[in-house]
Structures are given as structure tokens and as C-alpha cells.
Design a protein around this motif. Sequence first.
Motif, mmCIF file in Angstrom:
data_model
loop_
_atom_site.group_PDB
_atom_site.id
_atom_site.type_symbol
_atom_site.label_atom_id
_atom_site.label_comp_id
_atom_site.label_asym_id
_atom_site.label_seq_id
_atom_site.Cartn_x
_atom_site.Cartn_y
_atom_site.Cartn_z
ATOM 1 N N VAL A 197 8.881 -15.820 3.266
ATOM 2 C CA VAL A 197 9.913 -14.795 3.072
ATOM 3 C C VAL A 197 9.796 -14.179 1.686
ATOM 4 O O VAL A 197 9.849 -12.949 1.530
ATOM 5 C CB VAL A 197 11.316 -15.403 3.284
ATOM 6 N N LEU A 198 9.619 -15.015 0.667
ATOM 7 C CA LEU A 198 9.518 -14.505 -0.701
ATOM 8 C C LEU A 198 8.313 -13.593 -0.860
ATOM 9 O O LEU A 198 8.393 -12.547 -1.524
ATOM 10 C CB LEU A 198 9.441 -15.659 -1.702
ATOM 11 N N SER A 199 7.191 -13.945 -0.241
ATOM 12 C CA SER A 199 6.000 -13.108 -0.359
ATOM 13 C C SER A 199 6.241 -11.730 0.249
ATOM 14 O O SER A 199 5.754 -10.717 -0.263
ATOM 15 C CB SER A 199 4.799 -13.786 0.311
ATOM 16 N N LEU A 200 7.018 -11.678 1.318
ATOM 17 C CA LEU A 200 7.320 -10.397 1.956
ATOM 18 C C LEU A 200 8.335 -9.603 1.142
ATOM 19 O O LEU A 200 8.240 -8.369 1.040
ATOM 20 C CB LEU A 200 7.833 -10.632 3.375
ATOM 21 N N VAL A 201 9.291 -10.290 0.548
ATOM 22 C CA VAL A 201 10.226 -9.622 -0.361
ATOM 23 C C VAL A 201 9.444 -8.975 -1.505
ATOM 24 O O VAL A 201 9.692 -7.823 -1.889
ATOM 25 C CB VAL A 201 11.266 -10.621 -0.926
ATOM 26 N N ALA A 202 8.480 -9.725 -2.046
ATOM 27 C CA ALA A 202 7.674 -9.226 -3.163
ATOM 28 C C ALA A 202 6.819 -8.025 -2.764
ATOM 29 O O ALA A 202 6.439 -7.221 -3.622
ATOM 30 C CB ALA A 202 6.781 -10.343 -3.701
ATOM 31 N N ILE A 249 11.252 -8.107 7.480
ATOM 32 C CA ILE A 249 10.840 -9.512 7.421
ATOM 33 C C ILE A 249 11.144 -10.209 8.737
ATOM 34 O O ILE A 249 10.328 -10.982 9.261
ATOM 35 C CB ILE A 249 11.535 -10.231 6.251
ATOM 36 N N ALA A 250 12.325 -9.920 9.273
ATOM 37 C CA ALA A 250 12.698 -10.519 10.561
ATOM 38 C C ALA A 250 11.690 -10.147 11.641
ATOM 39 O O ALA A 250 11.256 -11.004 12.438
ATOM 40 C CB ALA A 250 14.107 -10.051 10.955
ATOM 41 N N GLY A 251 11.287 -8.879 11.675
ATOM 42 C CA GLY A 251 10.308 -8.444 12.661
ATOM 43 C C GLY A 251 8.956 -9.086 12.451
ATOM 44 O O GLY A 251 8.279 -9.489 13.407
ATOM 45 N N ALA A 252 8.534 -9.207 11.178
ATOM 46 C CA ALA A 252 7.223 -9.790 10.872
ATOM 47 C C ALA A 252 7.161 -11.265 11.232
ATOM 48 O O ALA A 252 6.109 -11.768 11.680
ATOM 49 C CB ALA A 252 6.910 -9.594 9.389
ATOM 50 N N LEU A 253 8.287 -11.974 11.060
ATOM 51 C CA LEU A 253 8.294 -13.421 11.299
ATOM 52 C C LEU A 253 8.830 -13.795 12.682
ATOM 53 O O LEU A 253 8.781 -14.970 13.069
ATOM 54 C CB LEU A 253 9.126 -14.124 10.218
ATOM 55 N N PRO A 279 17.550 -11.230 11.687
ATOM 56 C CA PRO A 279 17.909 -10.848 10.317
ATOM 57 C C PRO A 279 18.831 -11.870 9.667
ATOM 58 O O PRO A 279 18.741 -12.118 8.458
ATOM 59 C CB PRO A 279 18.593 -9.493 10.507
ATOM 60 N N ARG A 280 19.723 -12.485 10.462
ATOM 61 C CA ARG A 280 20.628 -13.487 9.913
ATOM 62 C C ARG A 280 19.843 -14.682 9.358
ATOM 63 O O ARG A 280 20.183 -15.240 8.301
ATOM 64 C CB ARG A 280 21.623 -13.955 10.983
ATOM 65 N N THR A 281 18.794 -15.066 10.078
ATOM 66 C CA THR A 281 17.953 -16.181 9.612
ATOM 67 C C THR A 281 17.247 -15.815 8.312
ATOM 68 O O THR A 281 17.150 -16.629 7.388
ATOM 69 C CB THR A 281 16.904 -16.550 10.682
ATOM 70 N N VAL A 282 16.780 -14.578 8.242
ATOM 71 C CA VAL A 282 16.119 -14.120 7.014
ATOM 72 C C VAL A 282 17.103 -14.142 5.852
ATOM 73 O O VAL A 282 16.780 -14.585 4.746
ATOM 74 C CB VAL A 282 15.534 -12.706 7.203
#
Length: 202
Positions: free
Chosen positions: A148-153, A161-165, A169-172
Amino acid sequence: MSTRVYLVDDDAAVRDALCLLLSTVGIDTTAFAGPADFLQALPGLAPGCLILDIRMPAISGLKLQEQLRKAEIDWPIVIISGHGDIEACRKAFRNGAIDFLSKPVDEQSLIDATQKGQAALDRAAAEQAERNETLALLADLTPREHEVLSLVARGFTTRDIAGALGVSPRTVESHRAAIGAKLGTTSPAEMTRLWIEAESTP
């Protein structure tokens, strides 16, 4: 931090004079009669500012500077020379010297150069301590939090991020909250800075 200096010069009189000079302003100086002596002692030495005579038998000050650079020992280096060699001066600076002083060495110029070198070492130590702190913080993240942090960066939004993983969205948001608690910041910009700093650490 007190200034620590290593002087490498094959002229005993010069070694004695410069060590005496630096001692008068509280600078701890260890002198070596040549590069071979210094290189032998190097593994046991703490980082310090180097003062290298440019012309010494077998290995010149510039050659020693190149060897240290190749070994990724980037301690501040002051070159001293009894000869006004402009090309040697250029080469020394290209290889990272912080100063190039002519003999007889001006006392204040030498003191200023060593203090400049220590300031550079202090900055490097502070930056390394900050990197170590960042790595320690990131080490507490779970593998998923790292993702998650790498995607935020990379500038991804929570929805991206939710779509990528393949999660909600709540989990993210839950992961981002956990990351924020561990890193001590919820700012995407600060999270990105910490991630980049960690990624750039050798």
C-alpha cells in the motif's frame, strides 16, 4: 562532534608542525608517514578529515584519494602541495577534495578546511541516522502495508490502490491508518519522502 584529522605526509617536519598547529585549536590529529601506513590502519579508524600531501613516494596523495574514492570511503580530503600544479588541483577537486592548499600552509586556511571537513562528516552522520530511523520504521510494516505504501508513493489514490490490490477502499483506508500510526504521519507527501529515502539507501 570534535574534529578528527588524519595527516598523511612523508616529511616528518611537516607532520610535526601541522600536528602542533592543529592541537593548539583542539583538533585531534593522527599522523602517518605515508599512504601504506594509513591504509594499514584504515580499517580501525573512525571517520575523519584527511590531509594528504600531493607528492609522496610510491603512492601520491592524488592516487590515495582515487583509491579511497573507489573503495567508497568518502571522508573529506584536503590536499596540500609544495608545487603550484593547476592540473593536479583540478584533478583533486574533480575527485571530491574540499580544499587544495599550497605549502607553506596558511594556518587559518588549514584550520578552516578541517572544520569544514568535520561539518561535512557531521551532516553525513545525521543523514545516515535519519535513514536508519526511516528503515527501522518501515521494518515494522506488514508486507501488505509495504504494498500500500509503495502505491501511495507512486501517487495512487485510495480507490486506485483498492483496484490494484483487489480489495475494498475501506480495507485500503484501514491499511493507510495503520501505516500512518507506525510512521507517525498520515501525510501522503511525508509517506512518499520516507519511502523514497528508504528505496535510495544502499
